[in-house]
Design a protein around this motif. Sequence first.
Motif, PDB file in Angstrom:
ATOM      1  N   THR A 128      77.668 -46.055  20.300  1.00  0.00           N
ATOM      2  CA  THR A 128      77.753 -46.007  21.693  1.00  0.00           C
ATOM      3  C   THR A 128      79.074 -45.357  22.225  1.00  0.00           C
ATOM      4  O   THR A 128      79.301 -44.364  23.020  1.00  0.00           O
ATOM      5  CB  THR A 128      77.559 -47.343  22.204  1.00  0.00           C
ATOM      6  N   TYR A 136      78.781 -41.693  21.414  1.00  0.00           N
ATOM      7  CA  TYR A 136      77.715 -40.895  22.032  1.00  0.00           C
ATOM      8  C   TYR A 136      78.056 -40.882  23.527  1.00  0.00           C
ATOM      9  O   TYR A 136      77.695 -39.764  24.135  1.00  0.00           O
ATOM     10  CB  TYR A 136      76.376 -41.787  21.981  1.00  0.00           C
ATOM     11  N   ARG A 137      78.528 -41.870  24.075  1.00  0.00           N
ATOM     12  CA  ARG A 137      79.073 -41.717  25.649  1.00  0.00           C
ATOM     13  C   ARG A 137      79.760 -40.813  25.836  1.00  0.00           C
ATOM     14  O   ARG A 137      79.844 -40.119  26.974  1.00  0.00           O
ATOM     15  CB  ARG A 137      79.544 -43.147  25.912  1.00  0.00           C
ATOM     16  N   LYS A 143      74.367 -45.862  39.328  1.00  0.00           N
ATOM     17  CA  LYS A 143      74.404 -45.842  37.842  1.00  0.00           C
ATOM     18  C   LYS A 143      74.672 -44.546  37.255  1.00  0.00           C
ATOM     19  O   LYS A 143      75.596 -44.002  36.577  1.00  0.00           O
ATOM     20  CB  LYS A 143      73.388 -46.588  37.119  1.00  0.00           C
ATOM     21  N   LEU A 202      77.754 -43.163  38.516  1.00  0.00           N
ATOM     22  CA  LEU A 202      78.986 -43.343  37.908  1.00  0.00           C
ATOM     23  C   LEU A 202      78.825 -42.764  36.601  1.00  0.00           C
ATOM     24  O   LEU A 202      80.042 -42.003  36.075  1.00  0.00           O
ATOM     25  CB  LEU A 202      78.863 -44.952  37.563  1.00  0.00           C
ATOM     26  N   ASN A 203      77.886 -42.347  36.076  1.00  0.00           N
ATOM     27  CA  ASN A 203      77.752 -41.521  34.624  1.00  0.00           C
ATOM     28  C   ASN A 203      78.376 -40.243  34.821  1.00  0.00           C
ATOM     29  O   ASN A 203      79.009 -39.699  34.132  1.00  0.00           O
ATOM     30  CB  ASN A 203      76.432 -41.380  34.185  1.00  0.00           C
ATOM     31  N   MET A 215      81.951 -40.231  35.356  1.00  0.00           N
ATOM     32  CA  MET A 215      82.510 -40.534  34.157  1.00  0.00           C
ATOM     33  C   MET A 215      82.817 -39.256  33.341  1.00  0.00           C
ATOM     34  O   MET A 215      83.579 -38.978  32.481  1.00  0.00           O
ATOM     35  CB  MET A 215      81.633 -41.588  33.170  1.00  0.00           C
ATOM     36  N   ILE A 232      88.556 -45.647  28.887  1.00  0.00           N
ATOM     37  CA  ILE A 232      87.511 -46.430  29.720  1.00  0.00           C
ATOM     38  C   ILE A 232      86.743 -47.310  28.535  1.00  0.00           C
ATOM     39  O   ILE A 232      86.150 -48.395  28.718  1.00  0.00           O
ATOM     40  CB  ILE A 232      86.450 -45.704  30.362  1.00  0.00           C
ATOM     41  N   PHE A 288      84.459 -51.101  28.147  1.00  0.00           N
ATOM     42  CA  PHE A 288      83.082 -51.206  27.326  1.00  0.00           C
ATOM     43  C   PHE A 288      83.444 -52.463  26.084  1.00  0.00           C
ATOM     44  O   PHE A 288      82.835 -53.227  25.777  1.00  0.00           O
ATOM     45  CB  PHE A 288      82.781 -50.139  26.544  1.00  0.00           C
ATOM     46  N   MET A 348      91.612 -45.056  36.130  1.00  0.00           N
ATOM     47  CA  MET A 348      90.873 -45.795  37.032  1.00  0.00           C
ATOM     48  C   MET A 348      90.662 -45.130  38.372  1.00  0.00           C
ATOM     49  O   MET A 348      89.897 -44.873  39.055  1.00  0.00           O
ATOM     50  CB  MET A 348      90.978 -47.334  37.117  1.00  0.00           C
ATOM     51  N   LEU A 350      88.819 -42.011  38.176  1.00  0.00           N
ATOM     52  CA  LEU A 350      87.263 -42.423  38.228  1.00  0.00           C
ATOM     53  C   LEU A 350      86.919 -42.641  39.688  1.00  0.00           C
ATOM     54  O   LEU A 350      85.570 -42.333  40.073  1.00  0.00           O
ATOM     55  CB  LEU A 350      87.156 -43.659  37.208  1.00  0.00           C
ATOM     56  N   ARG A 351      87.608 -43.217  40.310  1.00  0.00           N
ATOM     57  CA  ARG A 351      87.188 -43.806  41.675  1.00  0.00           C
ATOM     58  C   ARG A 351      87.127 -42.406  42.610  1.00  0.00           C
ATOM     59  O   ARG A 351      86.123 -42.411  43.340  1.00  0.00           O
ATOM     60  CB  ARG A 351      88.273 -44.740  42.283  1.00  0.00           C
ATOM     61  N   TYR A 397      84.010 -40.600  41.584  1.00  0.00           N
ATOM     62  CA  TYR A 397      82.831 -41.455  42.005  1.00  0.00           C
ATOM     63  C   TYR A 397      82.636 -41.340  43.375  1.00  0.00           C
ATOM     64  O   TYR A 397      81.206 -40.811  44.000  1.00  0.00           O
ATOM     65  CB  TYR A 397      83.075 -42.951  41.776  1.00  0.00           C
TER      66      TYR A 397
END
Lengths: 181, 264
Positions: free
Chosen positions: A32, A35-36, A116, A119-120, A123, A134, A139, A166, A169-170, A173
């Motif tokens: 994960t 892969y992420r 979601k 968010l992806n 990211m 992150i 995680f 962060m 990211l915000r 987003y």
Amino acid sequence: MITDEELMLQAKSGDMSSISDLFVRYHKELYTFYYRQSKNDALSKDLVQNLFERIIKNRSKYDTKYPFKSWLFKLAWNEQNDFYRKRKLTLPGDERMAHILPQTESKREDASADSKQRLNVAMGQLNQEQQQLIQMTQFQGLKYAEVADIMGCSLSAIKVRVHRTMKSLRTAYINTPNHGY
Amino acid sequence: MDIEERIIDYINNELSTEERQEVRRLIESDDMAKSLYEEYNDLMSGIQEEPLITPDQEWAASFSESLKNRKVEQRIEENEPKETKVVHLQSRSFITKIAVAAAILIIGILGYSNINQSNQIDEVGEEVYAMRQLLESNLNNSSVSSRIKAVRYSEDVDTQDEDFIRILEKTMREDESAHVRLAATEALKKWADVPFVQESLLMALQNEEDAHVKILLIETLSSIKDANVGPHLDNLINDVESPQYIKDEAHKGIFRLDKNAKIL
């Protein structure tokens, strides 16, 4: 249940089956983790396999006084960085890599999905180091001090990077369109 | 540290008890702080709720099994250096010397008495023959890492043995893992001036679908002096289906070919 550290102790004394037990415990988290960031199944599997080769090679250097998970992610981080450095690639943010990897998460139609997916998408706009941060702080739930040790920098430097990540990211987003795009 | 950063640390549980209380009070009394807290909390909870991704379990079971079996291999590796002292080899790496010596020992144990095999060893040299056997057997391994390792052994072998090079060449064209093909392409660099290797590299350039391998093929081919390379790179540039980054690499390759031609 036998702890990770005890398994490593067995591995250090030559019992390779304990490495196999650690693989069973951690392969999903590690897969994960890779892969992420890469969105590439074959690459993620190869990195996990290479990481376990690295664990076997470096098992005598592991100090069982320290948490295995921090050491594991330190090696995981090194493995990933070495891979991209050797090929002169970074992800994402490097145009060539962005072309090479499947871009399902950055397609515009994804942006109109739920939070979601939003968010992806957000990211996906972070650079490699930010994605790694992150992965480790959110995680894996690692503490700033552990991440500082993994990345080989000071605690204050990690704090600054986490804050910056962060905030980015915000912003990403907020800027990612919602339903009705 | 601004309030936004303190809120991030608060959610990440990286503050002292006093600092936590202070931030908590701020969130309760200040609308902007409360709004920021809710936004970051939603973001971080959203990330943490993402489930783990499960890779295919056949792969996991197979690799887990190969790690268990590593017990034997590892012990062999650890013990072999002592047994290979008397074998003189020309290859550069100590690890490769050990690997080849091990292969020679194994071949010797398994059937050195076989006349045909013995003749074959005489013809090509026992070192190359052993190395070929080692390479071939490891390339049949189901583990990608083992195959990459086998290919990397070959980087230390100095030979013009056609059979040996052909094993690598076949791996570069046919291995199912792009990473093994990439390693094989890298290993073939030093034989890139061998005609059949050049021909195979050019063929791979046409057929390869993995971008990493394709880029390395372009780099490798553009570093050698061969009149056929230029037209192949032109084809890539003119192919409407070539992605732009491949065309860019092909342009760079042509530039390198021109530069080499001027130097020569």
